[in-house]
Design an enzyme around this catalytic site. Structure first.
Site, PDB file in Angstrom:
ATOM      1  N   LYS A  93     104.138  -2.588  82.720  1.00  0.00           N
ATOM      2  CA  LYS A  93     104.576  -1.501  83.620  1.00  0.00           C
ATOM      3  C   LYS A  93     104.218  -1.961  85.115  1.00  0.00           C
ATOM      4  CE  LYS A  93     103.742   2.212  80.392  1.00  0.00           C
ATOM      5  NZ  LYS A  93     102.909   2.760  79.802  1.00  0.00           N
ATOM      6  N   GLN A 119      97.395   5.348  80.178  1.00  0.00           N
ATOM      7  CA  GLN A 119      97.902   4.728  79.217  1.00  0.00           C
ATOM      8  C   GLN A 119      97.040   5.164  77.628  1.00  0.00           C
ATOM      9  OE1 GLN A 119     100.289   2.212  79.233  1.00  0.00           O
ATOM     10  NE2 GLN A 119     100.048   2.808  76.791  1.00  0.00           N
ATOM     11  N   ASP A 142     104.842  10.553  83.353  1.00  0.00           N
ATOM     12  CA  ASP A 142     105.085  10.375  81.986  1.00  0.00           C
ATOM     13  C   ASP A 142     105.841  11.424  81.493  1.00  0.00           C
ATOM     14  OD1 ASP A 142     104.357   7.990  80.579  1.00  0.00           O
ATOM     15  OD2 ASP A 142     102.268   8.423  80.905  1.00  0.00           O
TER      16      ASP A 142
END
Length: 279
Positions: free
Chosen positions: A52, A96, A119
């Site tokens: 990322k 995460q 997300d």
């Protein structure tokens, strides 16, 4: 022989388009920032976080990285998220997953401002998707829609079958296919006659989490097969939920593992971050 749907190439196209957008925004004096939080040092999470950060660097998004120790408390994590919610230089916040057992994942997801939920996991984002309103969409399903569209695969009017009903892939995938006017069936571990249902599919999206479970006996001749799974087989080689060797000869198009759906997830995460900055 099926056409290979090349996720690496398509994700690169998207990243290049975003790079141009970000560069134009920088010329107007707007810099995009994303905060990436990792609690503990799960090896798979570390790899994802690294990828990322690389994607941010390529596109021109400033990434702030928070690597917190395993013993970080839920309160400390939520306090950090709230601080980032208030920070105007940060447009996207990503925690995460999975987080360590002592932290409530649900609380963490809800703590992120829906305007920075790149997300697409916040209940407000999910609700917006289900009633057809604007909001962030979970990155893997959004990436699959781009794979289909950019491969000139028509969704409208097609029989679409999704195997799997997770909140991250299965459910949002079904909603996105519906939004594109597909006729959608969602199957799962309790579905009776799974093979018969799958064999109706013009587009089959497999997110079942079992290595090579879906072989040719589940697939209609000429179907498009999208494999979301990623596992390591007995020889430590990557494979998906679909038995590629068995399905590829009868499908019209198929995603490989690796190099299919995987690269798209990060491309769409970057896309969501740029969208967040434009809100």
């Amino acid at each position: 022989m099926a056409t290979l749907i090349d996720g690496k190439r398509i994700s690169q196209e998207i990243k290049d388009e975003l790079k141009e957008k970000v560069s134009a925004l920088k010329e107007q004096g707007k810099e995009i920032g994303m905060a990436v939080i990792q609690v503990g040092n799960d090896p798979a999470s570390t790899v994802y976080v690294g990828n990322k950060k690389k994607a941010c660097a390529y596109i021109g998004i400033r990434s702030e990285s928070y690597e917190l120790p395993e013993e970080t408390t839920e309160e400390e994590l939520i306090e950090l998220i709230e601080k980032l919610n208030q920070d105007d230089r940060i447009h996207g916040i990503l925690v995460q997953l999975p987080v360590p057992k002592h932290i409530n994942e649900d609380k963490v997801i809800k703590a992120i401002s829906p305007n920075k939920d790149v997300d697409g996991f916040h209940p407000q984002s999910v609700g917006a998707l289900s009633i057809g309103q604007k909001g962030f969409v979970s990155c893997t399903p959004a990436g699959i829609i781009q794979l289909l569209k950019r491969s000139n695969i028509e969704i409208e009017g097609k029989e679409c079958v999704v195997i799997g009903r997770s909140n991250i892939v299965g459910k949002p995938m079904a909603l996105l296919l519906l939004r594109e006017n597909g006729t959608v069936t969602v199957t799962h571990s309790k579905t009776k006659n799974l093979k018969e249902v799958c064999k109706r599919a013009d587009i089959l999206v497999v997110a079942i989490g079992k290595p090579k479970m879906i072989d040719a006996s589940y697939v209609k001749e000429g179907a498009v097969v999208i494999d979301v799974g990623i596992h390591r087989n007995e020889n430590n080689k990557l494979c998906g939920d679909v038995d590629f060797e068995s399905v590829e000869p009868i499908a019209s198009a198929i995603t490989p593992v690796p190099g299919g759906v995987g690269p798209m997830t990060i491309a769409m995460l970057m896309n969501n971050c740029v969208e967040a900055a434009l809100m």
